[in-house]
Design an enzyme around this catalytic site. Structure first.
Site, PDB file in Angstrom:
ATOM      1  CD  GLU A  83      -1.564  -0.390   3.542  1.00 16.86           C
ATOM      2  OE1 GLU A  83      -2.304   0.585   3.730  1.00 16.86           O
ATOM      3  OE2 GLU A  83      -1.682  -1.465   4.171  1.00 16.86           O
ATOM      4  CB  CYS A 120      -2.613  -4.842   6.354  1.00 19.30           C
ATOM      5  SG  CYS A 120      -2.167  -3.245   6.998  1.00 19.30           S
ATOM      6  CB  THR A 163       1.821   1.988  14.895  1.00 17.05           C
ATOM      7  OG1 THR A 163       1.270   2.759  13.815  1.00 17.05           O
ATOM      8  CG2 THR A 163       1.040   2.271  16.156  1.00 17.05           C
ATOM      9  CB  SER A 211      -8.734   2.012  12.662  1.00 16.30           C
ATOM     10  OG  SER A 211      -7.732   2.069  13.665  1.00 16.30           O
ATOM     11  CG  HIS A 244      -3.030  -6.871  10.376  1.00 12.50           C
ATOM     12  ND1 HIS A 244      -1.828  -6.565   9.781  1.00 12.50           N
ATOM     13  CD2 HIS A 244      -3.619  -5.674  10.652  1.00 12.50           C
ATOM     14  CE1 HIS A 244      -1.702  -5.259   9.686  1.00 12.50           C
ATOM     15  NE2 HIS A 244      -2.777  -4.688  10.208  1.00 12.50           N
ATOM     16  CG  ASN A 328       1.306  -1.847  10.685  1.00 14.18           C
ATOM     17  OD1 ASN A 328       1.396  -2.925  10.097  1.00 14.18           O
ATOM     18  ND2 ASN A 328       0.190  -1.139  10.693  1.00 14.18           N
ATOM     19  CB  SER A 364      -7.731  -0.198   6.852  1.00 14.76           C
ATOM     20  OG  SER A 364      -7.296  -0.228   8.177  1.00 14.76           O
TER      21      SER A 364
HETATM   22  P1  HMG Z   1      -3.144   6.730  21.023  1.00  8.12           P
HETATM   23  O1  HMG Z   1      -4.097   7.812  21.220  1.00  8.12           O
HETATM   24  O2  HMG Z   1      -1.761   7.109  20.722  1.00  8.12           O
HETATM   25  O3  HMG Z   1      -3.002   5.809  22.262  1.00  8.12           O
HETATM   26  O4  HMG Z   1      -3.688   5.862  19.864  1.00  8.12           O
HETATM   27  P2  HMG Z   1      -3.980   5.598  23.528  1.00  8.12           P
HETATM   28  O5  HMG Z   1      -4.001   6.818  24.348  1.00  8.12           O
HETATM   29  O6  HMG Z   1      -5.290   5.004  23.076  1.00  8.12           O
HETATM   30  O7  HMG Z   1      -3.125   4.501  24.259  1.00  8.12           O
HETATM   31  C1  HMG Z   1      -2.929   3.259  23.702  1.00  8.12           C
HETATM   32  C2  HMG Z   1      -2.963   2.220  24.812  1.00  8.12           C
HETATM   33  O8  HMG Z   1      -1.861   2.492  25.683  1.00  8.12           O
HETATM   34  C3  HMG Z   1      -4.217   2.288  25.683  1.00  8.12           C
HETATM   35  O9  HMG Z   1      -4.518   0.944  26.062  1.00  8.12           O
HETATM   36  C4  HMG Z   1      -3.757   3.077  26.882  1.00  8.12           C
HETATM   37  O10 HMG Z   1      -4.506   2.793  28.061  1.00  8.12           O
HETATM   38  C5  HMG Z   1      -2.330   2.593  27.017  1.00  8.12           C
HETATM   39  P3  HMG Z   1      -5.939   0.297  25.682  1.00  8.12           P
HETATM   40  O11 HMG Z   1      -6.971   1.126  26.350  1.00  8.12           O
HETATM   41  O12 HMG Z   1      -6.069   0.410  24.197  1.00  8.12           O
HETATM   42  O13 HMG Z   1      -5.840  -1.098  26.179  1.00  8.12           O
HETATM   43  N1  HMG Z   1      -1.444   3.530  27.711  1.00  8.12           N
HETATM   44  C6  HMG Z   1      -0.534   3.155  28.599  1.00  8.12           C
HETATM   45  N2  HMG Z   1      -0.208   1.943  29.100  1.00  8.12           N
HETATM   46  C7  HMG Z   1       0.805   1.886  30.017  1.00  8.12           C
HETATM   47  N3  HMG Z   1       1.490   2.979  30.451  1.00  8.12           N
HETATM   48  C8  HMG Z   1       1.175   4.216  29.973  1.00  8.12           C
HETATM   49  C9  HMG Z   1       0.134   4.333  29.008  1.00  8.12           C
HETATM   50  N4  HMG Z   1      -0.401   5.371  28.338  1.00  8.12           N
HETATM   51  C10 HMG Z   1      -1.369   4.874  27.535  1.00  8.12           C
HETATM   52  N5  HMG Z   1       1.864   5.270  30.409  1.00  8.12           N
HETATM   53  C11 HMG Z   1      -4.090   4.257  18.209  1.00  8.12           C
HETATM   54  C12 HMG Z   1      -3.675   4.469  19.658  1.00  8.12           C
HETATM   55  C13 HMG Z   1      -4.234   2.779  17.932  1.00  8.12           C
HETATM   56  C14 HMG Z   1      -5.425   4.939  17.977  1.00  8.12           C
HETATM   57  C15 HMG Z   1      -2.995   4.892  17.317  1.00  8.12           C
HETATM   58  O14 HMG Z   1      -1.779   4.225  17.500  1.00  8.12           O
HETATM   59  C16 HMG Z   1      -3.313   4.855  15.836  1.00  8.12           C
HETATM   60  O15 HMG Z   1      -4.061   5.691  15.319  1.00  8.12           O
HETATM   61  N6  HMG Z   1      -2.691   3.879  15.084  1.00  8.12           N
HETATM   62  C17 HMG Z   1      -2.881   3.762  13.641  1.00  8.12           C
HETATM   63  C18 HMG Z   1      -4.125   2.976  13.288  1.00  8.12           C
HETATM   64  C19 HMG Z   1      -4.030   1.531  13.718  1.00  8.12           C
HETATM   65  O16 HMG Z   1      -2.953   0.969  13.823  1.00  8.12           O
HETATM   66  N7  HMG Z   1      -5.190   0.892  13.927  1.00  8.12           N
HETATM   67  C20 HMG Z   1      -5.229  -0.507  14.269  1.00  8.12           C
HETATM   68  C21 HMG Z   1      -6.431  -1.224  13.643  1.00  8.12           C
HETATM   69  S1  HMG Z   1      -6.569  -0.924  11.899  1.00  8.12           S
HETATM   70  C22 HMG Z   1      -5.324  -1.931  11.197  1.00  8.12           C
HETATM   71  O17 HMG Z   1      -4.766  -2.749  11.835  1.00  8.12           O
HETATM   72  C23 HMG Z   1      -5.007  -1.688   9.762  1.00  8.12           C
HETATM   73  C24 HMG Z   1      -3.695  -0.991   9.493  1.00  8.12           C
HETATM   74  O18 HMG Z   1      -2.617  -1.873   9.685  1.00  8.12           O
HETATM   75  C25 HMG Z   1      -3.691  -0.409   8.082  1.00  8.12           C
HETATM   76  C26 HMG Z   1      -4.010  -1.329   6.926  1.00  8.12           C
HETATM   77  O19 HMG Z   1      -4.727  -2.297   6.986  1.00  8.12           O
HETATM   78  O20 HMG Z   1      -3.542  -0.945   5.861  1.00  8.12           O
HETATM   79  C27 HMG Z   1      -3.462   0.179  10.435  1.00  8.12           C
END
Ligand code: HMG
Length: 440
Positions: A83, A120, A163, A211, A244, A328, A364
């Protein structure tokens, strides 16, 4: 029916490392635990200045052909899943074949080449295409090379930035494979979604939180669909379940949800419900978000049970061992999860001969696919050939300033000039369009 599947694989990581706890978190003003514990990631891989999706793919494919003693005429098909393509007309596979032809006497003039796109999941779709091509007996005894290659970059300060990752996985798909035999049964969960997309732009527009729930929803559908064609499935029947892996924390959620989903209405659910005092939650909700909110307390308690933890430690955790250190890789991500699981099994003397892995791919946009893969006797010898640990160890570790510079180098919209950090030795390098894919 002759077995068809993955005969061998090679992995190529981008040669630069960004340490998330030591380098990225302090620069962002974040607690390192957010990355190492929350997301489950310690580092990301980045391509050096002389690397891109073509060179990483060609380097992985060259190692694969070399190791298996293959010549171009043994290959009837080259499919690249990505991608991160930079060309809307010419598929990346033609660039890769061009690189490989520089080092072999023969050529790929009679091989079918293409490029697959569906976020992906297209790595797995390309694997399916190669499988179907051989099954349809159109391959004339030849094998297919399937390559998943990506530079997964997000805009600076996007929540997805932590990521990021980059690397390629090359797989040889053939009759009587030495590693894994693919099952004809597949399960799909697919729906038109807009939480992650790149319409004519380099960096994705992402609704990160949504997502996560879209991934979980499509995965549940794919599991149901797979069970409808393969018969009842049970999580504890599979020694490894590679998912994945955009980041390990995502798989933590997918595994808990998947486990709960598969065991619903079974004795295990009753046993665990008694232990954790669970009242079954209805499946019907107005939105996925509402469903996950309702189910979260249960899945959180489920993950604290001994039975679940033993299952997770054996079946899921080993599949995350590479991803933790590279981030990733989009199309390659489920394939490094499979490799990590098998590598861990070999190193720990697990006997997997004849067992089945449940492989859970996702892209996605959005689609999940679940299929099974039977482990072929002698698989350990193939897995022993992987040198990914050494590649990970010998990456050049960037300072934050160097990371900023490299992000610009790989941003198609930015004019950036930089010296390479690593020395390319016996590898394909990108050295400008006219000299693309030269081999050092
Ligand atoms: P974010 O806002 O950076 O993180 O976004 P957060 O505030 O939600 O924190 C993440 C986790 O860390 C949470 O745990 C927090 O509690 C924890 P959860 O509630 O999820 O269990 N946390 C801590 N833990 C320990 N000590 C600390 C601490 N602080 C926070 N101090 C988000 C996270 C996934 C939204 C972001 O990384 C993102 O936008 N990523 C890109 C999209 C993505 O990867 N989505 C995944 C599903 S879609 C997919 O897999 C397809 C993809 O690969 C693309 C494709 O297919 O082409 C992305």
């Amino acid at each position: 029916m002759t077995a068809v599947g993955i005969d061998a694989m090679e992995i190529w990581t981008g040669k630069l490392k960004l340490d998330l706890a030591e380098t990225f978190a302090p620069a962002q003003g974040d607690d390192p635990g957010k990355y190492t514990k929350g997301l489950g990631l310690h580092a990301s891989s980045f391509p050096d200045v002389h690397e891109d999706i073509v060179t990483m793919a060609a380097n992985a494919a060259h190692r694969l052909m070399d190791r298996k003693g293959l010549e171009p005429e043994d290959i009837g098909r080259i499919d690249v899943a990505t991608e991160s393509s930079f060309d809307n007309s010419k598929p990346v596979s033609t660039y890769v074949a061009g690189c490989l032809e520089k080092v072999y006497d023969g050529d790929f003039h009679h091989a079918n080449k293409g490029e697959r796109k569906f976020a992906c999941i297209s790595g797995t779709q390309s694997l399916d295409d190669a499988y179907n091509w051989i099954r349809a007996d159109r391959h004339r005894g030849r094998a297919a090379i399937v390559i998943a290659t990506d530079t997964a970059l997000y805009a600076r300060d996007d929540p997805g930035e932590a990521t990021q990752g980059a690397g390629a996985v090359a797989m040889l798909v053939a009759e009587d494979p030495d590693l894994l035999e693919l099952s004809p049964e597949q399960g799909f969960g697919s729906a038109d979604e807009t939480d992650f997309l790149k319409p004519n732009q380099q960096f994705p527009s992402v609704d990160g939180k949504r997502s996560v729930n879209v991934y979980l929803a499509r995965m549940r559908e794919a599991l149901d669909d797979f069970a409808s064609v393969s018969g009842d499935i049970h999580p504890e029947d599979y020694p490894l379940i590679p998912f994945h892996t955009p980041f390990p924390g995502m798989v933590r959620k997918a595994a808990a949800l998947g486990y709960r989903h598969i065991i619903r209405d079974t004795e295990i659910e009753d046993e665990l419900a008694e232990e954790i005092g669970y009242q079954p939650v209805p499946e019907a909700f107005d939105s996925d978000d509402e469903f996950y909110e309702a189910i979260r307390e249960y899945t959180d308690s489920l993950t604290e049970t001994e039975r679940y933890q033993a299952w997770y430690g054996e079946t899921i955790d080993p599949t995350l061992e590479i991803s933790r250190h590279v981030g990733n890789w989009y199309t390659g991500s489920v394939h490094i999860a499979r490799a990590a699981g098998l590598k861990h099994a070999r190193e720990n003397g697990r006997d997997l001969d004849g067992t089945e892995l449940l492989v859970a791919s996702y892209g996605s946009g959005a689609q999940a696919e679940v299929h099974a893969e039977k482990v072929v006797e002698g698989w350990e010898d193939e897995i022993a050939q992987l040198n990914i640990d050494e590649q990970i160890r010998t990456r050049y570790e960037m300072s934050f300033e160097e990371y900023e510079q490299i992000h610009d180098v790989h941003n198609h919209d930015t004019e950036a000039d930089a010296e390479a950090f690593t020395d390319p030795s016996e590898e394909f390098v990108f050295d400008g369009w006219g000299r693309m894919g030269e081999r050092t």
